[in-house]
Motif scaffolding. Sequence first.
Motif, PDB file in Angstrom:
ATOM      1  N   MET A 104     -23.756 -13.855 -24.416  1.00 14.33           N
ATOM      2  CA  MET A 104     -23.074 -13.016 -25.408  1.00 14.33           C
ATOM      3  C   MET A 104     -23.940 -11.826 -25.810  1.00 14.33           C
ATOM      4  SD  MET A 104     -21.415 -15.755 -28.076  1.00 14.33           S
ATOM      5  CE  MET A 104     -20.124 -16.905 -27.630  1.00 14.33           C
ATOM      6  N   VAL A 105     -25.206 -12.086 -26.104  1.00 14.98           N
ATOM      7  CA  VAL A 105     -26.115 -11.028 -26.552  1.00 14.98           C
ATOM      8  C   VAL A 105     -26.277  -9.964 -25.473  1.00 14.98           C
ATOM      9  CG1 VAL A 105     -28.504 -10.518 -27.172  1.00 14.98           C
ATOM     10  CG2 VAL A 105     -27.343 -12.481 -28.190  1.00 14.98           C
ATOM     11  N   ILE A 106     -26.479 -10.399 -24.240  1.00 16.80           N
ATOM     12  CA  ILE A 106     -26.678  -9.446 -23.153  1.00 16.80           C
ATOM     13  C   ILE A 106     -25.432  -8.607 -22.930  1.00 16.80           C
ATOM     14  CG2 ILE A 106     -27.008  -9.282 -20.649  1.00 16.80           C
ATOM     15  CD1 ILE A 106     -28.928 -11.664 -20.911  1.00 16.80           C
ATOM     16  N   ARG A 107     -24.271  -9.246 -22.993  1.00 12.88           N
ATOM     17  CA  ARG A 107     -23.040  -8.503 -22.745  1.00 12.88           C
ATOM     18  C   ARG A 107     -22.768  -7.456 -23.820  1.00 12.88           C
ATOM     19  NH1 ARG A 107     -19.634  -9.457 -18.895  1.00 12.88           N
ATOM     20  NH2 ARG A 107     -19.996 -11.205 -17.498  1.00 12.88           N
ATOM     21  N   LEU A 108     -23.100  -7.748 -25.065  1.00 14.66           N
ATOM     22  CA  LEU A 108     -22.831  -6.789 -26.131  1.00 14.66           C
ATOM     23  C   LEU A 108     -23.951  -5.766 -26.303  1.00 14.66           C
ATOM     24  CD1 LEU A 108     -21.159  -8.627 -29.149  1.00 14.66           C
ATOM     25  CD2 LEU A 108     -20.164  -6.999 -27.560  1.00 14.66           C
ATOM     26  N   GLU A 109     -25.183  -6.189 -26.175  1.00 12.09           N
ATOM     27  CA  GLU A 109     -26.303  -5.318 -26.503  1.00 12.09           C
ATOM     28  C   GLU A 109     -26.876  -4.553 -25.312  1.00 12.09           C
ATOM     29  OE1 GLU A 109     -27.459  -4.829 -29.734  1.00 12.09           O
ATOM     30  OE2 GLU A 109     -25.617  -5.934 -30.176  1.00 12.09           O
ATOM     31  N   ASP A 110     -26.811  -5.154 -24.106  1.00 17.27           N
ATOM     32  CA  ASP A 110     -27.512  -4.526 -22.978  1.00 17.27           C
ATOM     33  C   ASP A 110     -27.077  -5.209 -21.691  1.00 17.27           C
ATOM     34  OD1 ASP A 110     -29.274  -3.293 -21.265  1.00 17.27           O
ATOM     35  OD2 ASP A 110     -31.088  -4.102 -22.174  1.00 17.27           O
ATOM     36  N   TYR A 111     -25.862  -4.880 -21.207  1.00 17.61           N
ATOM     37  CA  TYR A 111     -25.292  -5.662 -20.116  1.00 17.61           C
ATOM     38  C   TYR A 111     -25.960  -5.386 -18.763  1.00 17.61           C
ATOM     39  CZ  TYR A 111     -22.363  -1.554 -18.968  1.00 17.61           C
ATOM     40  OH  TYR A 111     -21.914  -0.309 -18.634  1.00 17.61           O
ATOM     41  N   ARG A 112     -26.867  -4.393 -18.698  1.00 16.46           N
ATOM     42  CA  ARG A 112     -27.656  -4.191 -17.477  1.00 16.46           C
ATOM     43  C   ARG A 112     -29.098  -4.670 -17.682  1.00 16.46           C
ATOM     44  NH1 ARG A 112     -24.316   0.747 -16.609  1.00 16.46           N
ATOM     45  NH2 ARG A 112     -25.653   1.907 -18.037  1.00 16.46           N
TER      46      ARG A 112
END
Length: 288
Positions: free
Chosen positions: A95-103
């Motif tokens: 969830m965090v990666i997808r919202l904050e920094d998906y790359r």
Amino acid sequence: MLARISALAALWTAWLRDVAKPARIAGKLARALLLLILLGHALLLIFILVSSLVLLRWNPPVTALMIYRGVTVHQKTHELRFVPLRQIPRVVRSMVIRLEDYRFYRHAGVDLGALRDAWHINQSIKRTAVGGSTIPMQLARNLFLTPRKTYFRKYLEALIALEMDLILPKDRILELYLNCIEWGKGVFGIGAAAAYHYDSGVGNLGLDEMRRLVTIITNPLRYNVKTFEKSHQMAARYAYLLSRFPDPTPTYPTIYPSEPLETGPVAPIPDAPETELPPAHVPLSSVR
């Protein structure tokens, strides 16, 4: 005649000397300023190098953001509860990666595309609202800088993030990030956040509790897990998480339909493939 020519030559030489003197002074000042800038960069890089090597094994008990909050608003910090990455549910990390920094797992600490988009948006609205910071950049700000929004801070964030990304593994960066960021007034780290907002451990959080905690990362001082829907941006973040990480559909018994449904823990939701990217629209990104 010769005396007159000599006098004119002397006057010309004196005039040239007077004109050139400010230029020489300006040149010396420029060289001194350049040397000072290079020295400052060298000291910063050495400091971040040493800090990153220490952070490979050591969990920081305090960050620059905690100190800043304590000095500026006399904010007391809730008990820190460092949670190893292996104990943080994979769904939370996703969830965090997808919202904050998906790359996150593909860039080298700085996402030039996100910075470019942030620049264009800020220019169009005539203020610094969108930051385009990656997770390493946000970690750099929390550990070493202040939350004041300036382009100079953004430059320092980028420098620090690039160096940390060279030294620290991605999983360690994510672990430090989840244990350092702000989740409320005086609430730092996901362990303290789970205890403060839900009186629970991270591993015992329900799926919706996870979604709500991740939603408020972008502005945890103004909104909490119960009030974030007052913000259009946060409501959009939550709706996105709800669509990507929905509640599991209950399985009804087929042989004995009259029996009550079985209860038990929610089955873990696997991470989506790395090649699958979320919709590219700014409101769901972190405005940092």
